[in-house]
Design a protein around this motif. Structure first.
Motif, short mmCIF file in Angstrom:
data_model
loop_
_atom_site.label_atom_id
_atom_site.label_comp_id
_atom_site.label_asym_id
_atom_site.label_seq_id
_atom_site.Cartn_x
_atom_site.Cartn_y
_atom_site.Cartn_z
N VAL A 18 0.84 -1.09 0.29
CA VAL A 18 0.24 0.01 0.31
C VAL A 18 1.14 1.20 -0.16
CG1 VAL A 18 -1.67 1.18 0.97
CG2 VAL A 18 -1.86 -1.63 0.96
N GLU A 19 2.13 1.18 0.46
CA GLU A 19 3.26 2.29 0.87
C GLU A 19 3.16 2.21 -0.57
OE1 GLU A 19 3.52 -0.34 3.14
OE2 GLU A 19 2.39 0.15 4.49
N GLN A 20 3.99 1.73 -1.23
CA GLN A 20 4.43 1.73 -2.52
C GLN A 20 3.02 2.34 -3.55
OE1 GLN A 20 5.53 -2.34 -3.50
NE2 GLN A 20 7.78 -1.70 -2.77
N ILE A 21 2.46 2.11 -3.18
CA ILE A 21 0.87 2.58 -4.60
C ILE A 21 0.70 4.13 -4.42
CG2 ILE A 21 -1.33 1.88 -5.06
CD1 ILE A 21 -1.35 -0.99 -3.67
N LEU A 22 0.93 4.50 -2.71
CA LEU A 22 1.08 5.64 -2.51
C LEU A 22 1.46 6.44 -2.61
CD1 LEU A 22 -0.64 5.05 1.45
CD2 LEU A 22 -2.00 5.77 -0.72
N ALA A 23 2.79 6.38 -2.47
CA ALA A 23 4.11 6.84 -3.16
C ALA A 23 4.17 7.00 -4.19
CB ALA A 23 5.44 6.42 -2.68
N ASP A 24 3.49 6.23 -5.17
CA ASP A 24 3.25 6.18 -6.48
C ASP A 24 2.58 6.88 -7.35
OD1 ASP A 24 4.28 5.49 -9.41
OD2 ASP A 24 2.88 4.30 -9.95
N VAL A 25 1.54 6.49 -6.66
CA VAL A 25 0.40 7.81 -7.20
C VAL A 25 0.69 9.00 -6.85
CG1 VAL A 25 -1.87 7.90 -6.39
CG2 VAL A 25 -1.56 5.89 -6.95
N GLN A 26 1.00 10.35 -5.41
CA GLN A 26 1.29 10.95 -5.18
C GLN A 26 2.67 11.77 -5.69
OE1 GLN A 26 2.44 10.38 -1.18
NE2 GLN A 26 -0.01 10.86 -0.37
N GLY A 27 3.37 10.72 -6.53
CA GLY A 27 4.78 11.34 -7.08
C GLY A 27 4.35 11.00 -8.22
N ALA A 28 2.94 10.96 -8.91
CA ALA A 28 2.94 10.85 -10.18
C ALA A 28 1.86 12.48 -10.81
CB ALA A 28 0.66 9.87 -10.75
N LEU A 29 2.44 13.16 -11.65
CA LEU A 29 2.21 14.02 -12.33
C LEU A 29 0.62 14.27 -12.97
CD1 LEU A 29 5.21 15.08 -14.64
CD2 LEU A 29 5.03 15.81 -12.92
N PRO A 30 0.16 16.11 -12.71
CA PRO A 30 -1.39 15.45 -13.58
C PRO A 30 -1.63 15.50 -14.71
CG PRO A 30 -0.43 17.48 -11.56
CD PRO A 30 0.63 16.83 -12.35
N THR A 31 -0.40 15.43 -15.15
CA THR A 31 -1.36 14.70 -16.62
C THR A 31 -0.69 13.34 -17.21
OG1 THR A 31 1.25 15.63 -17.28
CG2 THR A 31 0.35 17.35 -17.30
N ASP A 32 -0.82 12.51 -15.91
CA ASP A 32 -0.37 11.43 -15.82
C ASP A 32 -1.66 10.33 -17.10
OD1 ASP A 32 0.09 8.53 -15.50
OD2 ASP A 32 1.60 8.74 -14.50
N PRO A 33 -1.36 9.59 -18.09
CA PRO A 33 -2.74 9.16 -18.54
C PRO A 33 -3.08 8.48 -18.04
CG PRO A 33 -0.34 9.00 -19.75
CD PRO A 33 0.04 8.91 -18.42
N VAL A 34 -2.90 8.43 -16.12
CA VAL A 34 -3.79 7.02 -15.74
C VAL A 34 -5.06 8.56 -15.21
CG1 VAL A 34 -4.57 6.37 -13.40
CG2 VAL A 34 -2.08 5.29 -14.99
N PHE A 35 -4.24 9.71 -14.73
CA PHE A 35 -5.27 10.49 -14.33
C PHE A 35 -6.39 11.44 -15.44
CE2 PHE A 35 -1.97 10.17 -11.12
CZ PHE A 35 -2.68 9.78 -10.53
N VAL A 36 -6.17 11.47 -16.58
CA VAL A 36 -6.44 12.09 -18.13
C VAL A 36 -7.58 11.23 -17.69
CG1 VAL A 36 -5.80 13.33 -20.25
CG2 VAL A 36 -4.73 13.14 -18.69
N LEU A 37 -9.05 11.82 -18.14
CA LEU A 37 -9.86 11.53 -18.80
C LEU A 37 -9.84 10.87 -20.42
CD1 LEU A 37 -12.98 12.34 -17.12
CD2 LEU A 37 -11.90 10.37 -16.45
N PRO A 38 -10.36 9.48 -20.69
CA PRO A 38 -10.24 9.95 -22.73
C PRO A 38 -11.15 10.00 -23.01
CG PRO A 38 -10.42 7.51 -21.50
CD PRO A 38 -10.64 8.57 -20.16
N ALA A 39 -10.74 10.95 -24.39
CA ALA A 39 -12.01 11.56 -25.44
C ALA A 39 -13.32 10.56 -25.24
CB ALA A 39 -11.79 11.88 -26.34
N GLU A 40 -14.05 11.14 -24.43
CA GLU A 40 -15.82 10.26 -25.11
C GLU A 40 -16.16 9.85 -26.33
OE1 GLU A 40 -18.70 10.93 -22.36
OE2 GLU A 40 -17.87 11.70 -20.98
N PRO A 41 -16.73 8.80 -26.87
CA PRO A 41 -16.81 8.24 -28.50
C PRO A 41 -18.13 9.15 -27.97
CG PRO A 41 -17.06 6.80 -26.60
CD PRO A 41 -16.09 7.63 -26.09
N PRO A 42 -18.72 9.45 -29.66
CA PRO A 42 -19.92 10.02 -29.84
C PRO A 42 -21.01 9.41 -29.79
CG PRO A 42 -18.66 9.42 -31.90
CD PRO A 42 -17.97 9.81 -31.08
N GLN A 43 -21.87 9.74 -28.76
CA GLN A 43 -22.45 9.38 -28.54
C GLN A 43 -24.02 8.56 -29.61
OE1 GLN A 43 -24.67 11.35 -25.50
NE2 GLN A 43 -22.97 10.91 -23.76
#
Length: 106
Positions: A18-43
């Motif tokens: 858990v500590e390693q995961i938290l350290a990884d998440v806290q060290g990630a940049l806001p532009t990290d692909p994990v935190f960027v929502l993908p463009a939604e496909p057309p509805q």
């Protein structure tokens, strides 16, 4: 006869703590692909042009409706399983009765 060599797979690494995961998440940049929502496909079934998006209350009702239908489907599936088991039991009894009648007849 040919013998196939057994493939030795590498051992799996231990999952992160858990500590390693938290350290990884806290060290990630806001532009990290994990935190960027993908463009939604057309509805395809979205609201018509010029119509407002459904309100939160409408979405909530739709979700509750979906959950209710899902629960009813699960209950129906269980009832069908019970009926199937009962039909199988009755069918087995019928097969035994037919076999007994055949033995008595011959």
């Amino acid at each position: 006869m040919s013998s196939k060599a057994k493939r030795v797979l590498p051992t799996r690494p231990e999952p992160p703590s858990v500590e390693q995961i938290l350290a990884d998440v806290q060290g990630a940049l806001p532009t990290d692909p994990v935190f960027v929502l993908p463009a939604e496909p057309p509805q395809e079934h979205g609201p018509a042009p010029g119509c407002p998006e459904p309100a939160a209350e409408e979405l909530y009702r739709q979700i509750r409706s979906y959950v209710g239908m899902n629960q009813r489907l699960q209950q129906s599936r269980e009832r069908l399983r019970e009926r199937r088991r009962e039909l199988q039991r009755v069918g087995e009894e019928l097969d035994r009765g037919i076999a007994e009648m055949r033995q008595k007849a011959f």
